[in-house]
Write a protein that holds these residues in place. Structure first.
Motif, PDB file in Angstrom:
ATOM      1  N   SER A 165       1.768   0.442   2.242  1.00  0.00           N
ATOM      2  CA  SER A 165       1.812  -1.013   2.403  1.00  0.00           C
ATOM      3  C   SER A 165       0.563  -1.498   3.118  1.00  0.00           C
ATOM      4  O   SER A 165      -0.054  -0.770   3.898  1.00  0.00           O
ATOM      5  CB  SER A 165       3.063  -1.430   3.184  1.00  0.00           C
ATOM      6  N   PHE A 166       0.182  -2.748   2.828  1.00  0.00           N
ATOM      7  CA  PHE A 166      -0.958  -3.364   3.510  1.00  0.00           C
ATOM      8  C   PHE A 166      -0.724  -4.857   3.611  1.00  0.00           C
ATOM      9  O   PHE A 166       0.046  -5.449   2.849  1.00  0.00           O
ATOM     10  CB  PHE A 166      -2.269  -3.073   2.770  1.00  0.00           C
ATOM     11  N   ARG A 167      -1.393  -5.471   4.561  1.00  0.00           N
ATOM     12  CA  ARG A 167      -1.281  -6.909   4.767  1.00  0.00           C
ATOM     13  C   ARG A 167      -2.518  -7.581   4.171  1.00  0.00           C
ATOM     14  O   ARG A 167      -3.652  -7.182   4.455  1.00  0.00           O
ATOM     15  CB  ARG A 167      -1.148  -7.238   6.252  1.00  0.00           C
ATOM     16  N   GLY A 205      -1.911 -12.816   4.785  1.00  0.00           N
ATOM     17  CA  GLY A 205      -0.887 -12.490   5.760  1.00  0.00           C
ATOM     18  C   GLY A 205       0.371 -11.871   5.192  1.00  0.00           C
ATOM     19  O   GLY A 205       1.197 -11.354   5.952  1.00  0.00           O
ATOM     20  N   GLU A 206       0.550 -11.909   3.869  1.00  0.00           N
ATOM     21  CA  GLU A 206       1.740 -11.330   3.256  1.00  0.00           C
ATOM     22  C   GLU A 206       1.575  -9.814   3.103  1.00  0.00           C
ATOM     23  O   GLU A 206       0.466  -9.298   2.952  1.00  0.00           O
ATOM     24  CB  GLU A 206       2.010 -11.955   1.888  1.00  0.00           C
ATOM     25  N   THR A 207       2.704  -9.100   3.115  1.00  0.00           N
ATOM     26  CA  THR A 207       2.685  -7.650   2.969  1.00  0.00           C
ATOM     27  C   THR A 207       2.879  -7.267   1.506  1.00  0.00           C
ATOM     28  O   THR A 207       3.793  -7.763   0.844  1.00  0.00           O
ATOM     29  CB  THR A 207       3.785  -6.992   3.819  1.00  0.00           C
ATOM     30  N   TYR A 208       2.023  -6.401   1.022  1.00  0.00           N
ATOM     31  CA  TYR A 208       2.084  -5.899  -0.346  1.00  0.00           C
ATOM     32  C   TYR A 208       2.245  -4.383  -0.312  1.00  0.00           C
ATOM     33  O   TYR A 208       1.860  -3.710   0.657  1.00  0.00           O
ATOM     34  CB  TYR A 208       0.806  -6.242  -1.110  1.00  0.00           C
ATOM     35  N   SER A 209       2.802  -3.836  -1.382  1.00  0.00           N
ATOM     36  CA  SER A 209       2.971  -2.388  -1.499  1.00  0.00           C
ATOM     37  C   SER A 209       1.998  -1.834  -2.527  1.00  0.00           C
ATOM     38  O   SER A 209       1.843  -2.403  -3.612  1.00  0.00           O
ATOM     39  CB  SER A 209       4.407  -2.040  -1.921  1.00  0.00           C
ATOM     40  N   ARG A 236       5.007  -6.828  -4.813  1.00  0.00           N
ATOM     41  CA  ARG A 236       5.438  -7.738  -3.761  1.00  0.00           C
ATOM     42  C   ARG A 236       6.780  -8.343  -4.168  1.00  0.00           C
ATOM     43  O   ARG A 236       6.868  -9.007  -5.195  1.00  0.00           O
ATOM     44  CB  ARG A 236       4.412  -8.848  -3.541  1.00  0.00           C
ATOM     45  N   ALA A 285       2.276   2.424   6.305  1.00  0.00           N
ATOM     46  CA  ALA A 285       1.387   1.279   6.547  1.00  0.00           C
ATOM     47  C   ALA A 285      -0.074   1.728   6.525  1.00  0.00           C
ATOM     48  O   ALA A 285      -0.440   2.741   7.130  1.00  0.00           O
ATOM     49  CB  ALA A 285       1.718   0.634   7.885  1.00  0.00           C
ATOM     50  N   THR A 342      -4.198   0.934   7.200  1.00  0.00           N
ATOM     51  CA  THR A 342      -5.149   0.190   8.021  1.00  0.00           C
ATOM     52  C   THR A 342      -6.420   0.009   7.213  1.00  0.00           C
ATOM     53  O   THR A 342      -6.863   0.942   6.540  1.00  0.00           O
ATOM     54  CB  THR A 342      -5.454   0.945   9.324  1.00  0.00           C
ATOM     55  N   ASP A 343      -7.004  -1.172   7.269  1.00  0.00           N
ATOM     56  CA  ASP A 343      -8.197  -1.483   6.482  1.00  0.00           C
ATOM     57  C   ASP A 343      -9.265  -0.390   6.629  1.00  0.00           C
ATOM     58  O   ASP A 343      -9.732  -0.103   7.721  1.00  0.00           O
ATOM     59  CB  ASP A 343      -8.756  -2.833   6.946  1.00  0.00           C
TER      60      ASP A 343
END
Length: 299
Positions: A76-78, A136-140, A104, A42, A44-45
């Motif tokens: 992954s990031f949101r 709000g969706e999670t992308y890889s 995604r 994961a 973080t911005d």
């Protein structure tokens, strides 16, 4: 292996009596690197995440743009709220070539463009902007490398949505377009532009004399500037030069040819001052339709 009873069979090609010694050693299992499988590490911005390439394998994604990927890591990031784009960045060791793509869901369909240099030598530092991601969706983010030694890094930044502008008259210094100090996505053409030689084109003599467009921007504080020409219809060279008078003088490490295919990419941190971006064709009278993505971010 899961818990259970196992049998070890030893065959011999000799008919003579033999003594057989079997040794079995057990140990805790070696777990895969978190970046070697979905959902990945994961992000973080604004924070850089690192993975050891020696612990990664290839195959997390189909790198159609980068045939020589030997290892890739999954991160992954949101997606941020509406009104923001996402800038993603991948770096690999010096001497290797980086590639990236976004999926995604993880392991699923590719979102936007695959970014890489294919089978040729390229840059170990690639950036790409993604627009219109679902908030709000999670992308890889899949980070590919042509080496399995050293580390791969990945990060994403949420930035204000790029202001799209079409520019047609900035083909001379006198008509240079001013770049606002934020995110801007320019489209334009150099088809009718002049081809006066640019000072010290980084593409070498072969890139001299290309048709060009000019942009001006002024920095009040020290900022990192990332720009690329992915999406252009011709072989581009892009440079940032400094000075109060166009075209200015070359800035160290701020000129590029062919970082991403025929597209160019510059990633440089600049002190306050006046700067000029020059988008040129690589070769005498080379020009056409181009895209210039400019991102000004904190260093």
């Amino acid at each position: 292996l899961p818990a259970g009873t196992y049998y070890l069979t030893v065959d011999s090609s000799s008919t003579a009596a033999r003594s057989v010694v079997a040794t079995v050693t057990t140990a805790n299992p070696t777990l895969p690197n978190p970046a070697d499988q979905c959902p990945g590490v994961a992000l973080t911005d604004g924070t850089v995440a690192t993975a050891n390439l020696a612990q990664l394998t290839a195959g997390s994604a189909m790198f159609t743009c980068h045939a020589n990927v030997t290892a890739d890591g999954v991160f992954s990031f949101r997606a941020p709220p509406a009104g923001n784009d996402v800038l993603v960045n991948v770096t690999t060791p010096m001497g290797s070539t980086a590639g990236l793509l976004v999926q995604r869901p993880c392991g699923g369909a590719t979102v936007g463009a695959c970014v890489g240099r294919g089978t040729n030598a390229g840059t170990n530092n690639v950036w790409q902007r993604y627009r219109g991601l679902t908030a709000g969706e999670t992308y890889s983010l899949v980070a590919g490398s042509t080496t399995n030694m050293g580390n791969v890094t990945a990060r994403y930044l949420a930035v204000p949505t790029a202001l799209a502008q079409t520019v047609t008259t900035n083909t001379t210094c006198a008509n240079a377009r001013t770049v606002p100090n934020n995110q801007t996505l320019f489209t334009g053409t150099t088809a009718a532009a002049g081809g006066a030689p640019m000072a010290a084109p980084c593409g070498g003599v072969a890139c001299a004399g290309g048709r060009r467009a000019y942009y001006r921007f002024d920095l009040m504080t020290r900022r990192r500037v990332v720009l690329h020409t992915v999406g252009s219809s011709f072989d581009t060279v892009v440079a940032i030069q400094s000075g109060t008078t166009c075209p200015g003088t070359p800035v160290t490490n701020a000129c590029n040819d062919d970082a991403i295919g025929n597209a160019s990419l510059v990633d440089v941190t600049l002190n306050p001052g006046t700067y000029w971006i020059i988008v040129a064709g690589c070769g005498l009278n080379v020009g056409g339709n181009y895209t210039l993505d400019v991102a000004v971010i904190n260093p």
